[in-house]
Design a protein around this motif. Sequence first.
Motif, mmCIF file in Angstrom:
data_model
loop_
_atom_site.group_PDB
_atom_site.id
_atom_site.type_symbol
_atom_site.label_atom_id
_atom_site.label_comp_id
_atom_site.label_asym_id
_atom_site.label_seq_id
_atom_site.Cartn_x
_atom_site.Cartn_y
_atom_site.Cartn_z
ATOM 1 N N VAL A 28 9.582 42.543 -72.267
ATOM 2 C CA VAL A 28 10.345 41.846 -73.305
ATOM 3 C C VAL A 28 10.920 42.830 -74.323
ATOM 4 C CG1 VAL A 28 10.228 40.152 -75.186
ATOM 5 C CG2 VAL A 28 9.093 39.684 -73.001
ATOM 6 N N ALA A 29 10.074 43.690 -74.896
ATOM 7 C CA ALA A 29 10.534 44.615 -75.937
ATOM 8 C C ALA A 29 11.078 45.925 -75.372
ATOM 9 C CB ALA A 29 9.396 44.900 -76.917
ATOM 10 N N GLY A 30 10.815 46.190 -74.101
ATOM 11 C CA GLY A 30 11.348 47.397 -73.476
ATOM 12 C C GLY A 30 10.626 48.679 -73.834
ATOM 13 N N ILE A 31 9.373 48.578 -74.245
ATOM 14 C CA ILE A 31 8.589 49.762 -74.607
ATOM 15 C C ILE A 31 8.022 50.388 -73.338
ATOM 16 C CG2 ILE A 31 6.520 50.549 -75.835
ATOM 17 C CD1 ILE A 31 7.060 48.177 -77.794
ATOM 18 N N ALA A 32 8.126 51.700 -73.252
ATOM 19 C CA ALA A 32 7.561 52.424 -72.106
ATOM 20 C C ALA A 32 6.124 52.804 -72.454
ATOM 21 C CB ALA A 32 8.377 53.675 -71.814
ATOM 22 N N LEU A 33 5.179 52.232 -71.726
ATOM 23 C CA LEU A 33 3.769 52.575 -71.936
ATOM 24 C C LEU A 33 3.419 53.700 -70.970
ATOM 25 C CD1 LEU A 33 1.864 49.221 -72.472
ATOM 26 C CD2 LEU A 33 2.704 50.862 -74.134
ATOM 27 N N THR A 34 3.506 54.903 -71.465
ATOM 28 C CA THR A 34 3.265 56.085 -70.656
ATOM 29 C C THR A 34 2.082 56.849 -71.229
ATOM 30 O OG1 THR A 34 5.647 56.213 -70.280
ATOM 31 C CG2 THR A 34 4.368 58.146 -69.696
ATOM 32 N N VAL A 35 1.217 57.315 -70.328
ATOM 33 C CA VAL A 35 0.059 58.109 -70.732
ATOM 34 C C VAL A 35 0.039 59.414 -69.937
ATOM 35 C CG1 VAL A 35 -1.349 56.141 -71.463
ATOM 36 C CG2 VAL A 35 -1.449 56.908 -69.105
ATOM 37 N N ARG A 36 -0.594 60.421 -70.535
ATOM 38 C CA ARG A 36 -0.787 61.691 -69.853
ATOM 39 C C ARG A 36 -2.018 61.566 -68.956
ATOM 40 N NH1 ARG A 36 -0.380 62.399 -74.895
ATOM 41 N NH2 ARG A 36 1.447 63.211 -75.895
ATOM 42 N N MET A 37 -1.841 61.855 -67.675
ATOM 43 C CA MET A 37 -2.941 61.804 -66.704
ATOM 44 C C MET A 37 -2.957 63.122 -65.956
ATOM 45 S SD MET A 37 -4.395 58.778 -66.900
ATOM 46 C CE MET A 37 -5.186 58.432 -65.362
ATOM 47 N N GLY A 38 -4.005 63.894 -66.161
ATOM 48 C CA GLY A 38 -4.056 65.196 -65.512
ATOM 49 C C GLY A 38 -2.909 66.054 -66.006
ATOM 50 N N GLY A 39 -2.072 66.511 -65.075
ATOM 51 C CA GLY A 39 -0.939 67.342 -65.469
ATOM 52 C C GLY A 39 0.353 66.575 -65.582
ATOM 53 N N GLY A 40 0.334 65.272 -65.333
ATOM 54 C CA GLY A 40 1.572 64.503 -65.340
ATOM 55 C C GLY A 40 1.512 63.317 -66.257
ATOM 56 N N MET A 41 2.516 62.463 -66.078
ATOM 57 C CA MET A 41 2.622 61.249 -66.876
ATOM 58 C C MET A 41 2.538 60.044 -65.940
ATOM 59 S SD MET A 41 3.068 62.436 -69.880
ATOM 60 C CE MET A 41 4.067 61.695 -71.116
ATOM 61 N N GLN A 42 1.975 58.955 -66.447
ATOM 62 C CA GLN A 42 1.843 57.746 -65.642
ATOM 63 C C GLN A 42 2.164 56.528 -66.504
ATOM 64 O OE1 GLN A 42 -1.931 57.384 -63.723
ATOM 65 N NE2 GLN A 42 -1.497 55.383 -62.883
ATOM 66 N N GLN A 43 2.866 55.576 -65.913
ATOM 67 C CA GLN A 43 3.161 54.315 -66.589
ATOM 68 C C GLN A 43 1.929 53.416 -66.532
ATOM 69 O OE1 GLN A 43 6.101 53.364 -68.155
ATOM 70 N NE2 GLN A 43 6.658 55.501 -67.854
#
Length: 124
Positions: A28-43
Motif C-alpha cells: 500500500v505505502a510502497g516501502i521497501a523492507l530490506t535487511v542486511r543478511m550476511g554479505g547481501g540484502m534481502q527483502q
Amino acid sequence: MNTSVSRLLTVIGASAAALAGWVLAVPVAGIALTVRMGGGMQQVGPAAVVVASLLAGLAGWALLAVLERFASRAGRPWTIVALAVLALSLLGPLGSAAGTTATLVLVLLHLIVGAVLVPGLARR
C-alpha cells in the motif's frame, strides 16, 4: 472459550496483525523492507512476517505453559520475560534494516506482535 483456544487465537491474531502491518507498509505505502543478511540484502516478505510472528507466539505460549506447571501465578513472571524478549527483539531491525523507514516499519511490526501476544497470552 477454553484457555488453549484463546491462546491459539491470540497467536494467530498476532500473526494476522503483523501481516496487516506489512500489507499497509509494503504494497500500500510502497516501502521497501530490506535487511542486511550476511554479505547481501534481502527483502522481508509476507511469509517471513507470518513465520516469525507465529514462531514468537508459539515460543511464548510454550514458555507460559512451562511456567504454569511450576508456579501458581505464572502470568507476572511470564509478562516480564516476554517484555524483555520483545525489547531484545528490537535489536534485530535496529541493527540490520536498510534505511530509516525500513527500521521504523520493522520495529513497528515487532511492537504490533508484542502488543497482541503479551496481554493476550498472559490473561486467563
